[in-house]
Design a protein around this motif. Sequence first.
Motif, PDB file in Angstrom:
ATOM      1  N   TYR A 300      74.970 117.375  36.188  1.00 50.93           N
ATOM      2  CA  TYR A 300      73.936 118.403  35.862  1.00 50.93           C
ATOM      3  C   TYR A 300      74.538 119.970  36.084  1.00 50.93           C
ATOM      4  O   TYR A 300      74.233 120.623  35.038  1.00 50.93           O
ATOM      5  N   ASN A 301      74.860 120.038  37.335  1.00 50.86           N
ATOM      6  CA  ASN A 301      75.403 121.417  37.596  1.00 50.86           C
ATOM      7  C   ASN A 301      76.752 121.632  37.103  1.00 50.86           C
ATOM      8  O   ASN A 301      77.032 123.017  36.922  1.00 50.86           O
ATOM      9  N   ALA A 302      77.448 120.865  36.581  1.00 50.66           N
ATOM     10  CA  ALA A 302      78.874 121.190  36.180  1.00 50.66           C
ATOM     11  C   ALA A 302      79.087 121.121  34.669  1.00 50.66           C
ATOM     12  O   ALA A 302      79.874 121.721  34.310  1.00 50.66           O
ATOM     13  N   PHE A 303      78.330 120.459  33.950  1.00 49.15           N
ATOM     14  CA  PHE A 303      78.395 120.009  32.643  1.00 49.15           C
ATOM     15  C   PHE A 303      77.320 120.497  31.702  1.00 49.15           C
ATOM     16  O   PHE A 303      76.089 120.114  32.218  1.00 49.15           O
ATOM     17  N   GLY A 304      77.631 121.218  30.494  1.00 47.90           N
ATOM     18  CA  GLY A 304      76.351 122.021  29.934  1.00 47.90           C
ATOM     19  C   GLY A 304      75.663 120.903  29.062  1.00 47.90           C
ATOM     20  O   GLY A 304      74.366 120.906  28.896  1.00 47.90           O
ATOM     21  N   HIS A 305      76.299 119.861  28.596  1.00 50.00           N
ATOM     22  CA  HIS A 305      75.609 118.971  27.574  1.00 50.00           C
ATOM     23  C   HIS A 305      74.727 118.068  28.347  1.00 50.00           C
ATOM     24  O   HIS A 305      73.682 117.573  27.974  1.00 50.00           O
ATOM     25  N   VAL A 306      75.060 118.040  29.736  1.00 51.13           N
ATOM     26  CA  VAL A 306      74.143 116.958  30.435  1.00 51.13           C
ATOM     27  C   VAL A 306      72.803 118.145  30.853  1.00 51.13           C
ATOM     28  O   VAL A 306      71.720 117.421  30.643  1.00 51.13           O
ATOM     29  N   ARG A 307      72.784 119.441  31.123  1.00 49.13           N
ATOM     30  CA  ARG A 307      71.728 120.112  31.200  1.00 49.13           C
ATOM     31  C   ARG A 307      70.885 120.035  29.798  1.00 49.13           C
ATOM     32  O   ARG A 307      69.615 120.055  29.842  1.00 49.13           O
ATOM     33  N   VAL A 308      71.732 120.245  28.660  1.00 46.37           N
ATOM     34  CA  VAL A 308      70.818 120.376  27.526  1.00 46.37           C
ATOM     35  C   VAL A 308      70.124 118.987  27.363  1.00 46.37           C
ATOM     36  O   VAL A 308      69.009 118.938  26.729  1.00 46.37           O
ATOM     37  N   ARG A 309      70.786 117.881  27.514  1.00 47.11           N
ATOM     38  CA  ARG A 309      70.125 116.652  27.377  1.00 47.11           C
ATOM     39  C   ARG A 309      68.765 116.535  28.517  1.00 47.11           C
ATOM     40  O   ARG A 309      67.846 115.883  27.841  1.00 47.11           O
ATOM     41  N   VAL A 310      68.997 116.943  29.538  1.00 49.84           N
ATOM     42  CA  VAL A 310      67.913 116.996  30.432  1.00 49.84           C
ATOM     43  C   VAL A 310      66.730 117.804  29.940  1.00 49.84           C
ATOM     44  O   VAL A 310      65.572 117.552  30.185  1.00 49.84           O
ATOM     45  N   LEU A 314      62.914 116.974  29.208  1.00 51.01           N
ATOM     46  CA  LEU A 314      61.588 117.371  29.600  1.00 51.01           C
ATOM     47  C   LEU A 314      60.866 118.251  28.719  1.00 51.01           C
ATOM     48  O   LEU A 314      59.603 118.220  28.781  1.00 51.01           O
ATOM     49  N   HIS A 315      61.370 118.999  27.694  1.00 50.31           N
ATOM     50  CA  HIS A 315      60.870 119.952  26.692  1.00 50.31           C
ATOM     51  C   HIS A 315      61.239 119.538  25.336  1.00 50.31           C
ATOM     52  O   HIS A 315      61.922 120.558  24.674  1.00 50.31           O
ATOM     53  N   PRO A 316      60.894 118.530  24.968  1.00 51.83           N
ATOM     54  CA  PRO A 316      61.628 118.246  23.317  1.00 51.83           C
ATOM     55  C   PRO A 316      60.950 119.120  22.328  1.00 51.83           C
ATOM     56  O   PRO A 316      61.778 119.475  21.472  1.00 51.83           O
ATOM     57  N   PHE A 317      59.773 119.786  22.357  1.00 48.40           N
ATOM     58  CA  PHE A 317      59.143 120.486  21.447  1.00 48.40           C
ATOM     59  C   PHE A 317      59.633 121.903  21.720  1.00 48.40           C
ATOM     60  O   PHE A 317      59.268 123.012  20.489  1.00 48.40           O
ATOM     61  N   ALA A 318      60.391 122.471  22.744  1.00 45.02           N
ATOM     62  CA  ALA A 318      60.657 123.867  22.896  1.00 45.02           C
ATOM     63  C   ALA A 318      61.732 124.414  22.022  1.00 45.02           C
ATOM     64  O   ALA A 318      61.658 125.523  21.607  1.00 45.02           O
ATOM     65  N   TYR A 320      62.393 122.546  18.813  1.00 39.44           N
ATOM     66  CA  TYR A 320      61.950 121.465  17.881  1.00 39.44           C
ATOM     67  C   TYR A 320      63.020 121.318  16.518  1.00 39.44           C
ATOM     68  O   TYR A 320      63.466 120.408  16.200  1.00 39.44           O
ATOM     69  N   ASN A 321      63.346 122.483  16.101  1.00 34.06           N
ATOM     70  CA  ASN A 321      64.479 122.509  14.917  1.00 34.06           C
ATOM     71  C   ASN A 321      65.825 122.482  15.149  1.00 34.06           C
ATOM     72  O   ASN A 321      66.829 122.199  14.201  1.00 34.06           O
ATOM     73  N   ASN A 322      66.236 122.122  16.740  1.00 36.97           N
ATOM     74  CA  ASN A 322      67.469 121.814  16.938  1.00 36.97           C
ATOM     75  C   ASN A 322      67.699 120.697  17.678  1.00 36.97           C
ATOM     76  O   ASN A 322      67.599 119.604  17.237  1.00 36.97           O
ATOM     77  N   THR A 323      67.800 120.925  19.021  1.00 40.70           N
ATOM     78  CA  THR A 323      68.213 119.683  19.748  1.00 40.70           C
ATOM     79  C   THR A 323      66.939 118.756  20.238  1.00 40.70           C
ATOM     80  O   THR A 323      67.057 117.597  20.402  1.00 40.70           O
ATOM     81  N   VAL A 421      63.918 106.546  23.595  1.00 42.94           N
ATOM     82  CA  VAL A 421      62.988 106.617  22.547  1.00 42.94           C
ATOM     83  C   VAL A 421      61.752 107.028  22.586  1.00 42.94           C
ATOM     84  O   VAL A 421      61.065 107.951  21.950  1.00 42.94           O
ATOM     85  N   THR A 422      61.119 106.731  23.810  1.00 40.22           N
ATOM     86  CA  THR A 422      59.871 106.940  24.146  1.00 40.22           C
ATOM     87  C   THR A 422      59.821 107.825  25.136  1.00 40.22           C
ATOM     88  O   THR A 422      58.693 108.369  25.497  1.00 40.22           O
ATOM     89  N   LYS A 423      60.904 108.820  25.379  1.00 40.63           N
ATOM     90  CA  LYS A 423      60.898 110.012  26.279  1.00 40.63           C
ATOM     91  C   LYS A 423      60.617 109.605  27.557  1.00 40.63           C
ATOM     92  O   LYS A 423      60.357 110.478  28.581  1.00 40.63           O
ATOM     93  N   LEU A 424      60.846 108.357  28.110  1.00 37.08           N
ATOM     94  CA  LEU A 424      60.866 107.954  29.480  1.00 37.08           C
ATOM     95  C   LEU A 424      61.884 108.475  30.341  1.00 37.08           C
ATOM     96  O   LEU A 424      61.713 108.816  31.399  1.00 37.08           O
TER      97      LEU A 424
END
Length: 489
Positions: A300-310, A314-318, A320-323, A421-424
């Motif tokens: 999480y601290n070393a790689f940006g793609h992991v931070r983006v996925r997390v 946590l905030h899928p609608f923040a 919405y039109n992209n990630t 898929v269910t955001k768990l």
Amino acid sequence: MSAPAPPSAGAFPSPPGGFAPAPPPSTRRNMELLLLAAAVILITVALVLVEASQDQRISWDLATLAVAYLALFAVAHLAVRRFAPFADPLLLPIVAVLNGLGLVLIHRLDLADEQTAAYNSWPMPSANADDQVLWTALGIVVFIAVLVLLRDYRTLARYGYTLGLLGLVALVVPALLPAAYSETNGAKIWVRLPGFSVQPGEFAKIALIVFFAAVLVSKRDLFTAAGKHVFGLELPRARDLGPIVAVWILCVGVLVFEKDLGTSLLIFATVLALLYIATERVGWLMVGAALLAVGFVFAYNAFGHVRVRVSTWLHPFADYNNTGYQISQSLFGLATGGLAGTGLGSGRPSQVPFAKTDFIVATIGEELGLIGLTAVLLLFTVLVLRGLRTALAVRDSFGKLLAAGLSFTLAVQVFVVVGGVTKLIPLTGLTTPFVSYGGSSLLANYALLALLVKISDAARAPAPIRKREPAPIAEAPTAMINPAKGETV
């Protein structure tokens, strides 16, 4: 004429005509055939519902898909009847239902793609359902090949280290190839050549399970050695942590260089489960959980793609039109399906990106609802439980670990897919076994099924009858014989 000698004490006299032969052991193959027939009827009805809802007619494509589905699983049943007659009768029918449901949903999404192309005057796309039938046929070929060629699954233990090396190479190769030959949607998990592509990680997981099962059987004393006691738990010795640390480094490398969270999590969780099954030490689970936490914090601290996925998790609608678009559409589809679903062919699952592969669970939830999705999860649960039951019933340690590892990897994969898929949990990119569209996944999972069937056959087969050898002359009982009358005194 003297009377015949009475039977000796404790002897049981034979009835007139002798004893009746023991009935042959039941193979339960007729039960398997009956369940397969029910699966064929279920899938055919589902195809009819999709066609009637989408096109308001029944096309010849439906008949082609139904007949191909029937023929493929009829051949698979005959192979099981011939080469694994005592196998669990539920394994193949459950897979038939799951694979058939995937075929129905892919066909349904094909029809949606055709309607979209016609509406926008785009070129008509090719039907992925036909490709899925072809991949299923190749999967059945792999299934039969394993049943025929692998006469005794225990021979795999002899090649454990070789298979481990092959699995390691299969995992590493995509990371070494240029992105043009290995990367799709940001993840380097493919080996793509002109006219041919394969996802080697699907096959690597099976090879690595065989390797770890063989190592844990041959080196069990190394992993069960007593270590320090901390809070009542017996932790492994520091010098014995080498294998689990090596697996941890491998999984972190897959996450870092291939951006494949799903495969790294799947392999590490399966190895950890095998360690616990082989040693019954909770300490290994504690060590594994600690390594997993350290690896997650580091990534999480070393790689940006992991931070983006997390962040997307946590905030899928923040964004919405992209990630966040993919997971947001999935949640909308599940909400639309509700309890009973919109009905096959009546929803809009094509609004979810990658609905045929990573997000086919969202398609199930939208058109079949919570009831249908629960039924599918129950089928996976029964499949995993029958595999674990096979692990309990089989007589050798290697078979127990191999069956448990294969079953557990199915359970983890389904949990990771449905959880994403269910955001768990964060999205991982894994596909749903036997249901999602794709060739590599189907081929690997049919090989996995064949191994489970083979182990189940060995576990359920009656023990061979050993003939009693005549006692040596020195140990034979003596008797006095009256030579005049020929009677035993």
